[in-house]
Design a protein around this motif. Sequence first.
Motif, PDB file in Angstrom:
ATOM      1  N   SER A 163       3.429 -45.636  -8.417  1.00  0.00           N
ATOM      2  CA  SER A 163       2.814 -44.513  -9.136  1.00  0.00           C
ATOM      3  C   SER A 163       3.064 -43.228  -8.367  1.00  0.00           C
ATOM      4  O   SER A 163       3.581 -43.253  -7.269  1.00  0.00           O
ATOM      5  CB  SER A 163       1.306 -44.751  -9.283  1.00  0.00           C
ATOM      6  OG  SER A 163       0.672 -44.568  -8.040  1.00  0.00           O
ATOM      7  N   GLY A 164       2.632 -42.118  -8.959  1.00  0.00           N
ATOM      8  CA  GLY A 164       2.779 -40.820  -8.303  1.00  0.00           C
ATOM      9  C   GLY A 164       1.826 -40.641  -7.150  1.00  0.00           C
ATOM     10  O   GLY A 164       1.811 -39.610  -6.512  1.00  0.00           O
ATOM     11  N   CYS A 165       0.996 -41.629  -6.857  1.00  0.00           N
ATOM     12  CA  CYS A 165       0.025 -41.481  -5.775  1.00  0.00           C
ATOM     13  C   CYS A 165       0.164 -42.603  -4.759  1.00  0.00           C
ATOM     14  O   CYS A 165      -0.790 -43.015  -4.143  1.00  0.00           O
ATOM     15  CB  CYS A 165      -1.394 -41.389  -6.329  1.00  0.00           C
ATOM     16  SG  CYS A 165      -1.843 -42.673  -7.489  1.00  0.00           S
ATOM     17  N   GLY A 166       1.353 -43.132  -4.575  1.00  0.00           N
ATOM     18  CA  GLY A 166       1.566 -44.137  -3.546  1.00  0.00           C
ATOM     19  C   GLY A 166       1.916 -45.493  -4.126  1.00  0.00           C
ATOM     20  O   GLY A 166       1.884 -45.709  -5.325  1.00  0.00           O
ATOM     21  N   GLU A 167       2.261 -46.393  -3.266  1.00  0.00           N
ATOM     22  CA  GLU A 167       2.629 -47.749  -3.670  1.00  0.00           C
ATOM     23  C   GLU A 167       1.395 -48.479  -4.176  1.00  0.00           C
ATOM     24  O   GLU A 167       0.315 -48.349  -3.633  1.00  0.00           O
ATOM     25  CB  GLU A 167       3.201 -48.492  -2.460  1.00  0.00           C
ATOM     26  CG  GLU A 167       3.855 -49.801  -2.808  1.00  0.00           C
ATOM     27  CD  GLU A 167       5.138 -49.626  -3.610  1.00  0.00           C
ATOM     28  OE1 GLU A 167       5.363 -50.457  -4.492  1.00  0.00           O
ATOM     29  OE2 GLU A 167       5.876 -48.657  -3.369  1.00  0.00           O
ATOM     30  N   VAL A 168       1.556 -49.225  -5.233  1.00  0.00           N
ATOM     31  CA  VAL A 168       0.472 -50.020  -5.802  1.00  0.00           C
ATOM     32  C   VAL A 168       0.781 -51.479  -5.525  1.00  0.00           C
ATOM     33  O   VAL A 168       1.890 -51.931  -5.771  1.00  0.00           O
ATOM     34  CB  VAL A 168       0.345 -49.777  -7.325  1.00  0.00           C
ATOM     35  CG1 VAL A 168      -0.762 -50.613  -7.910  1.00  0.00           C
ATOM     36  CG2 VAL A 168       0.119 -48.311  -7.598  1.00  0.00           C
ATOM     37  N   ARG A 169      -0.166 -52.211  -4.998  1.00  0.00           N
ATOM     38  CA  ARG A 169       0.049 -53.620  -4.691  1.00  0.00           C
ATOM     39  C   ARG A 169       0.236 -54.448  -5.949  1.00  0.00           C
ATOM     40  O   ARG A 169      -0.257 -54.104  -7.009  1.00  0.00           O
ATOM     41  CB  ARG A 169      -1.148 -54.161  -3.918  1.00  0.00           C
ATOM     42  CG  ARG A 169      -1.286 -53.531  -2.567  1.00  0.00           C
ATOM     43  CD  ARG A 169      -2.438 -54.145  -1.855  1.00  0.00           C
ATOM     44  NE  ARG A 169      -2.601 -53.430  -0.607  1.00  0.00           N
ATOM     45  CZ  ARG A 169      -3.278 -53.878   0.404  1.00  0.00           C
ATOM     46  NH1 ARG A 169      -3.889 -55.030   0.339  1.00  0.00           N
ATOM     47  NH2 ARG A 169      -3.381 -53.187   1.503  1.00  0.00           N
ATOM     48  N   ALA A 170       0.892 -55.578  -5.775  1.00  0.00           N
ATOM     49  CA  ALA A 170       1.077 -56.503  -6.889  1.00  0.00           C
ATOM     50  C   ALA A 170      -0.281 -56.991  -7.358  1.00  0.00           C
ATOM     51  O   ALA A 170      -1.156 -57.292  -6.560  1.00  0.00           O
ATOM     52  CB  ALA A 170       1.935 -57.679  -6.449  1.00  0.00           C
ATOM     53  N   THR A 171      -0.458 -57.050  -8.659  1.00  0.00           N
ATOM     54  CA  THR A 171      -1.742 -57.458  -9.203  1.00  0.00           C
ATOM     55  C   THR A 171      -1.549 -58.015 -10.603  1.00  0.00           C
ATOM     56  O   THR A 171      -0.557 -57.738 -11.265  1.00  0.00           O
ATOM     57  CB  THR A 171      -2.736 -56.279  -9.242  1.00  0.00           C
ATOM     58  OG1 THR A 171      -3.967 -56.739  -9.783  1.00  0.00           O
ATOM     59  CG2 THR A 171      -2.225 -55.139 -10.081  1.00  0.00           C
ATOM     60  N   ASN A 223      -3.461 -57.106 -12.963  1.00  0.00           N
ATOM     61  CA  ASN A 223      -3.907 -56.055 -13.861  1.00  0.00           C
ATOM     62  C   ASN A 223      -3.304 -54.721 -13.396  1.00  0.00           C
ATOM     63  O   ASN A 223      -3.922 -53.998 -12.617  1.00  0.00           O
ATOM     64  CB  ASN A 223      -5.441 -55.991 -13.876  1.00  0.00           C
ATOM     65  CG  ASN A 223      -5.954 -54.998 -14.899  1.00  0.00           C
ATOM     66  OD1 ASN A 223      -5.228 -54.127 -15.365  1.00  0.00           O
ATOM     67  ND2 ASN A 223      -7.222 -55.128 -15.234  1.00  0.00           N
ATOM     68  N   PRO A 224      -2.120 -54.378 -13.882  1.00  0.00           N
ATOM     69  CA  PRO A 224      -1.456 -53.153 -13.433  1.00  0.00           C
ATOM     70  C   PRO A 224      -2.264 -51.880 -13.693  1.00  0.00           C
ATOM     71  O   PRO A 224      -2.230 -50.962 -12.880  1.00  0.00           O
ATOM     72  CB  PRO A 224      -0.151 -53.136 -14.234  1.00  0.00           C
ATOM     73  CG  PRO A 224       0.068 -54.531 -14.672  1.00  0.00           C
ATOM     74  CD  PRO A 224      -1.287 -55.152 -14.806  1.00  0.00           C
ATOM     75  N   ALA A 225      -2.997 -51.805 -14.801  1.00  0.00           N
ATOM     76  CA  ALA A 225      -3.799 -50.608 -15.104  1.00  0.00           C
ATOM     77  C   ALA A 225      -4.889 -50.431 -14.052  1.00  0.00           C
ATOM     78  O   ALA A 225      -5.144 -49.316 -13.591  1.00  0.00           O
ATOM     79  CB  ALA A 225      -4.402 -50.717 -16.495  1.00  0.00           C
ATOM     80  N   LYS A 226      -5.535 -51.510 -13.675  1.00  0.00           N
ATOM     81  CA  LYS A 226      -6.584 -51.441 -12.654  1.00  0.00           C
ATOM     82  C   LYS A 226      -5.980 -51.023 -11.313  1.00  0.00           C
ATOM     83  O   LYS A 226      -6.562 -50.214 -10.590  1.00  0.00           O
ATOM     84  CB  LYS A 226      -7.304 -52.776 -12.525  1.00  0.00           C
ATOM     85  CG  LYS A 226      -8.456 -52.758 -11.534  1.00  0.00           C
ATOM     86  CD  LYS A 226      -9.280 -54.027 -11.658  1.00  0.00           C
ATOM     87  CE  LYS A 226     -10.376 -54.125 -10.638  1.00  0.00           C
ATOM     88  NZ  LYS A 226     -11.315 -53.037 -10.603  1.00  0.00           N
ATOM     89  N   ALA A 227      -4.804 -51.541 -11.000  1.00  0.00           N
ATOM     90  CA  ALA A 227      -4.137 -51.180  -9.753  1.00  0.00           C
ATOM     91  C   ALA A 227      -3.802 -49.691  -9.720  1.00  0.00           C
ATOM     92  O   ALA A 227      -3.967 -49.030  -8.692  1.00  0.00           O
ATOM     93  CB  ALA A 227      -2.875 -52.010  -9.568  1.00  0.00           C
ATOM     94  N   ALA A 275      -5.283 -47.030  -7.063  1.00  0.00           N
ATOM     95  CA  ALA A 275      -4.378 -46.194  -6.266  1.00  0.00           C
ATOM     96  C   ALA A 275      -4.731 -44.717  -6.418  1.00  0.00           C
ATOM     97  O   ALA A 275      -4.707 -43.958  -5.447  1.00  0.00           O
ATOM     98  CB  ALA A 275      -2.934 -46.442  -6.677  1.00  0.00           C
ATOM     99  N   TRP A 276      -5.070 -44.294  -7.632  1.00  0.00           N
ATOM    100  CA  TRP A 276      -5.454 -42.898  -7.888  1.00  0.00           C
ATOM    101  C   TRP A 276      -6.750 -42.565  -7.153  1.00  0.00           C
ATOM    102  O   TRP A 276      -6.854 -41.533  -6.498  1.00  0.00           O
ATOM    103  CB  TRP A 276      -5.585 -42.668  -9.386  1.00  0.00           C
ATOM    104  CG  TRP A 276      -6.144 -41.330  -9.784  1.00  0.00           C
ATOM    105  CD1 TRP A 276      -7.233 -41.118 -10.574  1.00  0.00           C
ATOM    106  CD2 TRP A 276      -5.653 -40.024  -9.453  1.00  0.00           C
ATOM    107  NE1 TRP A 276      -7.446 -39.773 -10.748  1.00  0.00           N
ATOM    108  CE2 TRP A 276      -6.484 -39.075 -10.062  1.00  0.00           C
ATOM    109  CE3 TRP A 276      -4.588 -39.585  -8.690  1.00  0.00           C
ATOM    110  CZ2 TRP A 276      -6.294 -37.708  -9.938  1.00  0.00           C
ATOM    111  CZ3 TRP A 276      -4.394 -38.206  -8.564  1.00  0.00           C
ATOM    112  CH2 TRP A 276      -5.233 -37.292  -9.182  1.00  0.00           C
TER     113      TRP A 276
END
Length: 151
Positions: free
Chosen positions: A9-17, A19-23, A27-28
Amino acid sequence: METWTSLRSGCGEVRATANPAKAKGTAWETAWTRYIQEHHNPAAHRNVQMGRLDIGDVSGYYLHAAELKAEKTITLADYIAQANREAIHAGQPFGCAVVKRRMKGVADGYVVRDVRTDVRLVSRLKIMEEALQDVDFSRWFEIDEELREAA
């Protein structure tokens, strides 16, 4: 069967999950909290969710309950209603929604309030500035000059 996805995302790496929306939302919240810690209040922190008695996603944004949103479809009316409810629960005078701007970093996001809340905030700021001018004009002038240079 759950699908595990890794997002960037535009605010850093998002961990594998699962539920991508929750991740993305997490991250935000994390990125905004770090930004607030660096630029506003080092003690700012993410809150534990408390269901219908939520107090906002992040505490430490002065006088505000902050409800953070990182969604594809933006529904400001819902966000503001939620932020205002959570301000009451948090004992804060103001609620605001902090909305992620797609494909942008934290500083380019939006802080949103309804007009009623914004007028109360600006009125408070005006009254407090007038009070400081009355008590210590030179201190007010120094602060005003510093903040104008920072803008």
